[in-house]
Scaffold this active site. Structure first.
Site: not given
Ligand code: G1P
Ligand code: ZN
Length: 543
Positions: A18, A22, A114, A126, A279, A282, A344, A363-365, A376, A496
């Site tokens: 997504t 990485r 992160h 990306k 970056d 968040r 997500t 997003e909750e993250s 974001k 998760r």
């Molecule tokens: C995680 C977060 C998701 C966020 C993504 C990129 O992805 O849960 O909300 O969009 O990082 O920052 P995940 O590791 O859960 O696939």
């Molecule tokens: Zn980030």
């Protein structure tokens, strides 16, 4: 200028997730690895000839070297222009803005968000499309397919470009513009928020601490909060971007930003606290004595966004990722606007924003943003909170309490089980999928399942279907658990578990979330048998 065409071997199993590709930094540093992916980005999107791109990253280890490679490959592929942040730095939302502002053909963003940085940590890349947002699935698929068949990449044999000098330079026929990473972004923020009101707030003695976590937002936060809005010097801590983030984990949550949380919970703590990630996309929000969950933050921001000058007309709708709590749905209902539940990942918000269907997403993250960019945006969320605080003249805790008394409280927590054996994690999820159809009506530790499914999303704009996006189990009494495997980890698998329990307007809003969620946690353990599969009694990270 000599263009080398280098024979390249396909690299197996490098499917971008997504958030792009990485991997471990050392893998990116292997000759041909980054090159393979960069060539695939160019070739799978119709070639780079005559095109312009924004390039920048979060300053982590290998950022500058990667940018030099990209510059030489862009020139060899015939690109017309690159816009690069000074010293190779660009916060992800600022890169998104530059793509849109300059109407480029996209951008290459270097970050592992992160995740920690360093030679033994993580790196990432990306491709963002001309709308400023992350590539849609069909583009990441095309790039991935190209990496499997690639036979050569193109690179010019030239000296490195000096990234420290703002101004215009050339490599062959390609124009390179080195820009101040902050100034256009700051101008954009000034069009959205009432800087005068926020200035008055700081002038009245309002105190804040912003933890930039030695990541990319340091220069942005200093320029905006301290130099422009008059917050006292020292408001921004850990403000110098470092290649290893000061040996830290630049993830703004109560685990990795614990010193900031402790400070806000203490007697001498400031009125407001915030942090951002590697970056800069968040955010974490704290008030004196209170931590605001990202899901609650989205709900509060949606309910109050009209107080900021760029949003006085209100918003058309709210979008949240599926695992994010339903707190913002209640706001949408009260405002009489649509709410959307997406899988997500930020990329799913792009279509809704482009179509004008939503004005805020979250997003909750710890990701929140609006239609000002297609990523974001950490600092944006912080500035919106400041704008709301400046207008409402209440404390963060008062605003949150008032919100719960109007909408009720969605108690929420995420439990992560990290670095699991991939096969084990898959078998846990597969066993659950097999059970799904028969869960309805069954009771686990006294909680009855009323519905369960494997979430799939039909994009209302382009009709694309995304399946297997996480398992949702709804219990009686407005409780829910969601389980999914992370798509961004670089080591093993991460499970998760997202837990939620709603308490109505007149319920008790003062509980510790882990206590309020005890029944859902017990029911989940009984239903999913997490310990049986993982041999872990407790999650590794609770947020
Ligand atoms: C995680 C977060 C998701 C966020 C993504 C990129 O992805 O849960 O909300 O969009 O990082 O920052 P995940 O590791 O859960 O696939
Ligand atoms: Zn980030």
């Amino acid at each position: 200028m000599k263009v080398d065409s280098v024979v390249s071997e396909p690299i197996k199993g490098q499917k971008p997730g997504t958030s792009g590709l990485r991997k471990k930094t050392r893998q990116f540093m292997e000759r041909g690895f980054l090159e393979n992916f960069v060539q695939s980005i160019f070739s799978a999107t119709g070639g780079a000839k005559g095109k312009s791109y924004v390039v920048g990253g979060d300053g982590r280890f290998f950022n500058k070297q990667a940018i030099q490679i990209i510059i030489k490959m862009a020139a060899a592929n015939g690109a017309a222009k690159l816009i690069i942040g000074q010293d190779g730095l660009l916060a992800t939302p600022a890169a998104s803005h530059l793509i849109r502002l300059n109407k480029t053909d996209g951008g290459l963003i270097l970050s592992a968000s992160h995740n920690p940085g360093g030679i033994d940590q993580d790196f990432g890349i990306k491709f963002n499309t001309p709308n400023g947002g992350p590539s849609a699935q069909r583009i990441t698929d095309a790039i991935y397919n190209f990496t499997k068949t690639i036979s050569q990449y193109f690179i010019v044999n030239a000296d490195d470009i000096d990234l420290s000098k703002i101004g215009i330079t050339h490599l062959g026929n390609m124009k390179i513009e080195i820009v101040d990473p902050v100034s256009d972004y700051k101008d954009l923020m000034e069009t959205l928020f009432d800087f005068d009101k926020i200035k008055a707030l700081f002038a009245s003695g309002f105190s804040m601490q912003f933890d930039a976590m030695h990541a990319v937002t340091g220069p942005y936060a200093k320029a905006i909060l301290e130099d422009c809005l008059g917050a006292p010097k020292g408001t921004v801590i850990n403000g110098i971007p470092l290649p290893d983030f000061g040996n830290g984990h630049p993830d703004p949550n109560p685990v990795w930003a614990k010193p900031l949380v402790d400070f806000l919970m203490s007697e001498e703590g400031p009125d407001f606290g915030a942090a951002s990630d590697g970056d800069g996309d968040r955010n974490m929000i704290l008030g004196k004595g209170i931590y605001i969950t990202p899901s609650d933050s989205l709900a509060v921001l949606a309910a109050n966004i009209h107080l900021a000058k760029g949003y006085t007309k209100g918003i058309s709708g709210i979008a949240r990722s599926m695992p994010t709590s339903g707190a913002s749905d209640r706001v949408a209902k009260a405002l009489g606007i649509e709410c959307y539940e997406t899988p997500t990942g930020w990329k799913f918000f792009g279509n809704l924003l482009d179509a004008g269907k939503v004005g805020i997403c979250g997003e909750e993250s710890a990701g929140t943003g609006s239609d000002h960019v297609r990523e974001k945006d950490g600092l944006w969320a912080v500035l919106l909170w400041l704008n709301i605080l400046a207008v409402r003249k209440q404390s963060v805790a008062e605003i949150m309490q008032e919100h719960w008394s109007v909408f009720g409280r969605n108690y929420y927590s995420r439990h992560d089980y990290e670095n699991l054996d991939t096969a084990t994690a898959n078998s846990l999820i597969n066993a659950l999928i097999e059970k799904i159809a028969n869960l309805k009506g069954q009771e686990f530790c006294g909680l009855k399942v009323i519905a369960a499914d494997d979430f799939s999303y039909n994009d209302p704009v382009d009709n694309s279907l995304s399946s297997n996006q996480g398992i949702r189990i709804f219990f009686e009494g407005e409780a829910r658990v969601v389980l999914r495997l992370s798509g961004t980890g670089t080591q093993g698998a991460t499970l998760r578990v997202y837990l939620e329990q709603y308490t109505s307007q007149d319920g008790d809003h003062s509980l510790d979330p882990q206590i309020a969620l005890k029944a859902v946690i017990d029911a989940t353990n009984a239903l999913v048998k997490i310990e049986h599969y993982t041999s872990r009694k407790f999650p590794d990270v609770t947020t």
